[in-house]
Design a protein around this motif. Sequence first.
Motif, mmCIF file in Angstrom:
data_model
loop_
_atom_site.group_PDB
_atom_site.id
_atom_site.type_symbol
_atom_site.label_atom_id
_atom_site.label_comp_id
_atom_site.label_asym_id
_atom_site.label_seq_id
_atom_site.Cartn_x
_atom_site.Cartn_y
_atom_site.Cartn_z
ATOM 1 N N ASN A 193 3.499 7.778 -10.203
ATOM 2 C CA ASN A 193 2.190 8.434 -10.127
ATOM 3 C C ASN A 193 1.037 7.529 -10.576
ATOM 4 O OD1 ASN A 193 2.872 8.541 -12.835
ATOM 5 N ND2 ASN A 193 2.008 10.568 -13.151
ATOM 6 N N VAL A 194 1.329 6.366 -11.164
ATOM 7 C CA VAL A 194 0.282 5.400 -11.535
ATOM 8 C C VAL A 194 0.225 4.246 -10.532
ATOM 9 C CG1 VAL A 194 0.403 5.962 -13.993
ATOM 10 C CG2 VAL A 194 1.740 4.037 -13.110
ATOM 11 N N TYR A 195 0.912 4.418 -9.420
ATOM 12 C CA TYR A 195 1.039 3.324 -8.445
ATOM 13 C C TYR A 195 -0.320 2.829 -7.958
ATOM 14 C CZ TYR A 195 2.759 0.464 -4.665
ATOM 15 O OH TYR A 195 3.026 -0.608 -3.856
ATOM 16 N N GLU A 196 -1.222 3.727 -7.632
ATOM 17 C CA GLU A 196 -2.522 3.320 -7.103
ATOM 18 C C GLU A 196 -3.292 2.475 -8.115
ATOM 19 O OE1 GLU A 196 -6.553 5.488 -5.662
ATOM 20 O OE2 GLU A 196 -4.676 6.355 -4.927
ATOM 21 N N ASP A 197 -3.275 2.892 -9.383
ATOM 22 C CA ASP A 197 -3.941 2.114 -10.433
ATOM 23 C C ASP A 197 -3.267 0.758 -10.607
ATOM 24 O OD1 ASP A 197 -5.808 4.131 -10.968
ATOM 25 O OD2 ASP A 197 -4.439 5.112 -12.369
ATOM 26 N N MET A 198 -1.937 0.743 -10.555
ATOM 27 C CA MET A 198 -1.198 -0.514 -10.669
ATOM 28 C C MET A 198 -1.555 -1.444 -9.505
ATOM 29 S SD MET A 198 1.090 -2.367 -12.287
ATOM 30 C CE MET A 198 1.964 -1.219 -13.315
ATOM 31 N N TYR A 199 -1.632 -0.887 -8.330
ATOM 32 C CA TYR A 199 -1.977 -1.673 -7.136
ATOM 33 C C TYR A 199 -3.376 -2.266 -7.273
ATOM 34 C CZ TYR A 199 -2.845 -2.879 -2.274
ATOM 35 O OH TYR A 199 -3.154 -3.549 -1.128
ATOM 36 N N ASP A 200 -4.331 -1.501 -7.754
ATOM 37 C CA ASP A 200 -5.699 -2.005 -7.956
ATOM 38 C C ASP A 200 -5.716 -3.152 -8.968
ATOM 39 O OD1 ASP A 200 -6.654 -0.109 -6.162
ATOM 40 O OD2 ASP A 200 -7.306 1.279 -7.735
ATOM 41 N N LEU A 201 -4.995 -2.971 -10.065
ATOM 42 C CA LEU A 201 -4.908 -4.025 -11.083
ATOM 43 C C LEU A 201 -4.247 -5.271 -10.496
ATOM 44 C CD1 LEU A 201 -5.330 -4.814 -14.079
ATOM 45 C CD2 LEU A 201 -3.027 -3.927 -14.504
ATOM 46 N N PHE A 202 -3.168 -5.078 -9.768
ATOM 47 C CA PHE A 202 -2.456 -6.175 -9.122
ATOM 48 C C PHE A 202 -3.390 -6.956 -8.191
ATOM 49 C CE2 PHE A 202 -0.091 -7.632 -5.364
ATOM 50 C CZ PHE A 202 0.822 -8.487 -5.950
ATOM 51 N N GLU A 203 -4.124 -6.254 -7.357
ATOM 52 C CA GLU A 203 -5.055 -6.903 -6.416
ATOM 53 C C GLU A 203 -6.099 -7.734 -7.172
ATOM 54 O OE1 GLU A 203 -5.866 -5.772 -2.582
ATOM 55 O OE2 GLU A 203 -3.812 -6.439 -2.916
ATOM 56 N N GLU A 234 0.820 -1.207 0.000
ATOM 57 C CA GLU A 234 0.000 0.000 0.000
ATOM 58 C C GLU A 234 0.859 1.264 0.000
ATOM 59 O OE1 GLU A 234 -3.052 -0.157 2.951
ATOM 60 O OE2 GLU A 234 -3.707 -2.126 2.274
ATOM 61 N N ASN A 235 2.156 1.124 0.272
ATOM 62 C CA ASN A 235 3.078 2.264 0.253
ATOM 63 C C ASN A 235 3.748 2.356 -1.112
ATOM 64 O OD1 ASN A 235 2.603 2.851 2.973
ATOM 65 N ND2 ASN A 235 4.137 1.361 3.615
ATOM 66 N N PRO A 236 3.472 3.422 -1.853
ATOM 67 C CA PRO A 236 4.084 3.570 -3.176
ATOM 68 C C PRO A 236 5.609 3.659 -3.098
ATOM 69 C CG PRO A 236 2.286 5.117 -2.898
ATOM 70 C CD PRO A 236 2.549 4.507 -1.557
ATOM 71 N N SER A 237 6.261 2.769 -3.828
ATOM 72 C CA SER A 237 7.718 2.818 -3.939
ATOM 73 C C SER A 237 8.122 2.091 -5.216
ATOM 74 C CB SER A 237 8.397 2.163 -2.730
ATOM 75 O OG SER A 237 8.250 0.762 -2.772
#
Length: 74
Positions: A38-48, A4-7
């Motif tokens: 800056n696309v981390y949140e979208d990537m995280y949603d797709l990953f989940e 959940e922490n963007p890195s």
Amino acid sequence: MNLENPSRENMVYMLNELQKKLTMANTSVMNPDAFELNVYEDMYDLFEMVMRKERFSINEMEAIVSELGSLRKK
């Protein structure tokens, strides 16, 4: 690892795991250098979403690859 922490490290991890899960032949779409944080949140949603599913139809795979393509640097 708290995804959940963007890195950059988390982004690389998610892309590697997506590549394994999707068993993609064309790995160039998964190059971590092609994605900004800056696309981390979208990537995280797709990953989940991908990690929750067992299998993917051809249409789902195309949609996932298309989404990854839209997240890449322009």
